[in-house]
Design a protein around this motif. Structure first.
Motif, mmCIF file in Angstrom:
data_model
loop_
_atom_site.group_PDB
_atom_site.id
_atom_site.type_symbol
_atom_site.label_atom_id
_atom_site.label_comp_id
_atom_site.label_asym_id
_atom_site.label_seq_id
_atom_site.Cartn_x
_atom_site.Cartn_y
_atom_site.Cartn_z
ATOM 1 N N UNK A 82 -17.234 92.692 77.674
ATOM 2 C CA UNK A 82 -16.526 92.165 76.504
ATOM 3 C C UNK A 82 -15.022 92.148 76.759
ATOM 4 N N UNK A 83 -14.507 93.222 77.328
ATOM 5 C CA UNK A 83 -13.065 93.301 77.596
ATOM 6 C C UNK A 83 -12.641 92.201 78.577
ATOM 7 N N UNK A 84 -13.417 92.021 79.637
ATOM 8 C CA UNK A 84 -13.099 90.985 80.627
ATOM 9 C C UNK A 84 -13.177 89.600 80.014
ATOM 10 N N UNK A 85 -14.207 89.368 79.205
ATOM 11 C CA UNK A 85 -14.381 88.058 78.570
ATOM 12 C C UNK A 85 -13.238 87.764 77.612
ATOM 13 N N UNK A 86 -12.811 88.764 76.873
ATOM 14 C CA UNK A 86 -11.695 88.586 75.936
ATOM 15 C C UNK A 86 -10.445 88.135 76.694
ATOM 16 N N UNK A 87 -10.147 88.827 77.795
ATOM 17 C CA UNK A 87 -8.967 88.474 78.594
ATOM 18 C C UNK A 87 -9.082 87.052 79.138
ATOM 19 N N UNK A 88 -10.273 86.684 79.600
ATOM 20 C CA UNK A 88 -10.484 85.343 80.158
ATOM 21 C C UNK A 88 -10.225 84.264 79.118
ATOM 22 N N UNK A 89 -10.752 84.460 77.914
ATOM 23 C CA UNK A 89 -10.575 83.463 76.855
ATOM 24 C C UNK A 89 -9.104 83.320 76.487
ATOM 25 N N UNK A 90 -8.418 84.442 76.321
ATOM 26 C CA UNK A 90 -6.995 84.393 75.951
ATOM 27 C C UNK A 90 -6.178 83.694 77.037
ATOM 28 N N UNK A 91 -6.486 83.974 78.299
ATOM 29 C CA UNK A 91 -5.780 83.306 79.404
ATOM 30 C C UNK A 91 -6.032 81.803 79.376
#
Length: 228
Positions: A82-91
């Motif tokens: 979830x943490x990795x996915x959140x960062x990916x979406x924001x980027x």
């Protein structure tokens, strides 16, 4: 003031997915369990509350082409994912305006339908039903009725699509709950009659989980606005 009136007052051309689902839920249309969050820790907390696996999506009334832009992350099975996915979406959002990230339960089902509303210049609000998912635009297997509709109309619409067999027992799955599906079609027609500011509704996919339909994604276009 309701969700539609508030969005119109803000000058929105469309509802965000989160707003659209809240609006549909108010009209007793079954939608995914989800929370709108800001921040990785909030996303993890929401995912743990909803239960893994989850889906993360960028959310905002101006955000389009989420899948193509890698703004949707599916099958997330733990806090680190979830943490990795959140960062990916924001980027991937870059400088785009958004009002949060949607943490959504992951609905499992092989059958995908589409339900919608369009406003015809001659006939007014019309309810649409058909085969959903990636096949909607390719196969164009749909049925239409002028709103408002009754249960008889809704059941007829189900029998008019070429792929109607998927509504019955399918690969060992239960037949679709046609009564619940009919209620959704009727509700969409009523929305078309009662909310003149709603120009278009596109609920795709509506996934059959077990025997029951659940709206997984929804777009509601307002007024004369267009969302590409």
């Amino acid at each position: 003031m309701g969700i539609i009136d508030e969005a119109v007052a803000r000058g929105q051309k469309a509802l965000s997915e989160y707003e659209a689902k809240r609006f549909l839920s108010e009209h007793k249309i079954p939608v995914t369990r989800e929370e709108l969050v800001v921040g990785e820790d909030e996303a993890i907390a929401a995912a743990e509350k909803i239960g893994f696996p989850v889906v993360l999506k960028a959310n905002g009334p101006e955000i389009a082409h989420k899948t193509e832009r890698n703004l949707v992350q599916v099958g997330l099975d733990g806090p680190d994912e979830v943490r990795t996915a959140y960062k990916t979406i924001v980027e991937n959002l870059g400088n785009d305006t958004y009002d949060g990230i949607l943490v959504q339960e992951m609905i499992k089902g092989e059958r995908e339908l589409v339900v919608g509303l369009v406003r015809d210049p001659q006939f007014g609000p019309c309810v649409m039903f058909g085969l959903g998912g990636i096949f909607t635009e390719v196969l164009k297997d749909t049925s239409f009725r002028v709103a408002p509709i009754e249960k008889y109309d809704a059941l007829q619409m189900m029998d008019e699509i070429k792929s109607k067999a998927i509504l019955g027992p399918f690969r060992g799955k239960e037949p679709v709950n046609r009564d619940l599906l009919a209620d959704i079609l009727i509700a969409i027609g009523d929305i078309g009659m009662d909310f003149g500011a709603v120009k278009e509704i596109d609920m795709n996919p509506v996934i059959i989980q077990g025997s029951e339909p659940v709206v997984v994604d929804s777009l509601i276009v307002l007024g004369n606005g267009e969302k590409e």
